[in-house]
Design an enzyme around this catalytic site. Structure first.
Site, PDB file in Angstrom:
ATOM      1  N   ASP A 153      -1.386  11.943  14.030  1.00 26.35           N
ATOM      2  CA  ASP A 153      -0.240  11.784  14.934  1.00 26.35           C
ATOM      3  C   ASP A 153       0.335  10.369  14.906  1.00 26.35           C
ATOM      4  OD1 ASP A 153       1.650  12.193  16.894  1.00 26.35           O
ATOM      5  OD2 ASP A 153       0.236  12.244  18.561  1.00 26.35           O
ATOM      6  N   ASP A 355       8.575  10.925  13.592  1.00 29.73           N
ATOM      7  CA  ASP A 355       7.380  11.463  14.248  1.00 29.73           C
ATOM      8  C   ASP A 355       6.734  12.526  13.366  1.00 29.73           C
ATOM      9  OD1 ASP A 355       5.481  12.049  16.223  1.00 29.73           O
ATOM     10  OD2 ASP A 355       6.754  13.583  17.127  1.00 29.73           O
TER      11      ASP A 355
END
Ligand SMILES: *[C@@H]1O[C@H](CO)[C@@H](O)[C@H](O)[C@H]1NC(C)=O
Length: 477
Positions: A153, A355
């Site tokens: 992440d 992201d």
């Protein structure tokens, strides 16, 4: 009278026919005249594959981990562990993640205001949502080392894994839950350490402290997932040659949520406690990854610049967007070689982040509508069909063996034009619902997000000291 009516009908229908043919021809001629601006794809490529084909790129490089999609055939997770999600569920979870990113950015802004002495109210929900478009990597923790699959992440900082004993609850995970008591290299982190204080910015929550002065972390995510436990220090083994001693991580004794069989999370954000910052001495805050085109292929995550991808085009990071996120400056979008007429202020006023955990790229509505209009104009020979959740430009391709789609390119700051690879343009729910894989934000002021579908097969290089991010085509299959 009857005759002339018939004649009129005949004429008008053939005129209509003529119009349709002429339009199709126009689209085809443009596509043939400028092949560099189009991708030709087999429509069978939109069908899922059940066989894993591992990548051969990047696997021999130092500091490299294999990246696999959690729901694909390369994941070792059993199917009972990871409930397969429908495409609609994936897209709904994706919107939850986007909403939680916005709420975190608001919290960060409010915190800055707080520091300047002005008042602010914090929204009840904080933290990022894991979402469901996740990729995982397997690392080794402790001595002797235990393999753990962690969600990868770039949108958060703290690395954590479930730990025994599970004081309240642990969700089920694929590998055995990490037991710090069986590791000779584990130690608790003290409440008085600077690392413990660093949890406030890394997690959005003040750390707690036990009576024996062990630092306690807690992180909650927008979808009501959370992890709470001791803040520990441990030996982290990325590869046999890449070992980080004294890696600070969350040893979670109470965990709940949508982590779907993964043992925890690997935080690659910008904050001080992320693995990127903690391994700065070793890898100089440079890392790169490639997300595979399909869930049946693997990609890679490499720490350090030694594994440098070739032909990288760089763009500077934009001014900081919160303490974790990596900001980018989008300036224009091209479709089939044509620059869309979007005022640059549309992009500069919204801003953008990259992201790894958001699936679909989000654009200001003004930019998205120009994009979908230009895309549709190049796709007139295919049959439009019903929307798919947040995706509104979808085609039924069941009657065609191949499809020719316009190349979409992003013009980033520094005049860096990057073509999105073919697998990053369409998102399929079977051959009869293949959609343009971009979505509009609710408002032009909402921040844009460059999501993981659009990053597919690009080698993405993060060079923090140089303040830039790079993209290379054909980084992986
Ligand atoms: C870490 O701290 C907790 C709580 O104080 C304690 O229960 C645990 O035994 C400690 N672990 C080690 C390895 O010191």
């Amino acid at each position: 009278m009857k005759h002339s009516l018939l004649l009129m009908l005949l004429l008008s229908s053939s005129f209509f026919f003529f119009l349709v043919v002429a339009r199709k021809q126009h689209a085809l001629e443009t596509k043939e005249a400028m092949p560099n601006h189009y991708h030709n794809l087999q429509t069978t490529s939109f069908l899922p594959s059940s066989i894993c084909t591992p990548s051969t790129k990047g696997d021999k490089k130092r500091g490299t981990l294999e990246v696999v999609h959690k729901h694909g055939p390369c994941s070792t997770f059993s199917k009972d562990m990871v409930k397969p999600l429908t495409v609609e569920e994936i897209l709904t979870n994706d919107q939850d993640r986007v909403d939680s990113i916005w709420s975190r950015l608001i919290i960060d802004t409010d915190r800055k205001k707080d520091a300047q002495g002005s008042k602010a109210t914090l929204p009840a929900k904080s933290g990022s949502t894991i979402g469901s478009g996740n990729y995982i990597v397997t690392v080794g923790l402790g001595t002797p080392k235990k393999d753990l699959s962690l969600i990868f992440d770039t949108g958060s900082d703290l690395t954590w894994t479930q730990c025994q004993p599970c004081a309240k609850s642990c969700y089920s995970q694929q590998e055995p839950i990490f037991a710090p008591s069986s590791s000779t290299t584990y130690s608790n982190v003290s409440c008085s350490s600077t690392e413990c204080s660093g949890l406030t910015s890394a997690t959005g929550n003040q750390p707690g402290c036990t009576s024996s002065s062990t630092c306690v972390y807690g992180i909650q995510y927008g979808d009501q997932s959370f992890s709470v436990g001791f803040f520990g220090k441990e030996k982290l083994t990325l590869t046999s040659k890449d070992v980080i001693d004294d890696f600070y991580f969350g040893c979670g004794q109470n965990n709940q949520g949508l982590f779907g069989g993964a043992a925890g999370l690997l935080g690659l954000g910008r904050d001080k406690l992320s693995i990127v910052s903690q391994s700065a001495q070793k890898y100089g805050k440079v890392f790169s990854y490639c997300l595979p085109s399909r869930a049946s292929y693997t990609g890679y995550l490499t720490f350090g610049s030694n594994g440098a991808v070739s032909n990288v085009k760089y763009t500077p990071f934009s001014a900081s967007k919160g303490s974790s996120f990596y900001g980018l400056e989008l300036q224009a979008i091209f479709v089939g070689g044509n620059k869309l007429a979007i005022s640059p202020t549309v992009f500069s006023s919204s801003g953008m982040i990259i992201d790894s955990g958001t699936v679909i790229t989000r654009l200001p509505p003004t930019a998205y509508s120009a994009l979908s209009k230009a895309f549709r104009a190049q796709m007139t020979e295919y049959t439009l069909t019903k929307p798919l959740s947040i995706l509104d430009t979808c085609y039924d391709l069941s009657n065609t063996p191949t499809v020719t789609i316009p190349i979409i390119s992003m013009l980033w700051g520094g005049n860096t034009k990057v073509d999105i690879a073919a697998p990053g343009i369409l998102y399929a729910n079977g051959i009869n619902q293949v959609c343009l894989a971009f979505a509009a934000n609710g408002d032009d002021s909402d921040i844009g997000i460059f999501g993981n579908v659009q990053q597919k097969t690009l080698g993405v290089v993060y060079d923090l000291p140089a303040g830039k991010v790079g993209f290379a085509s054909k980084g992986c299959a």
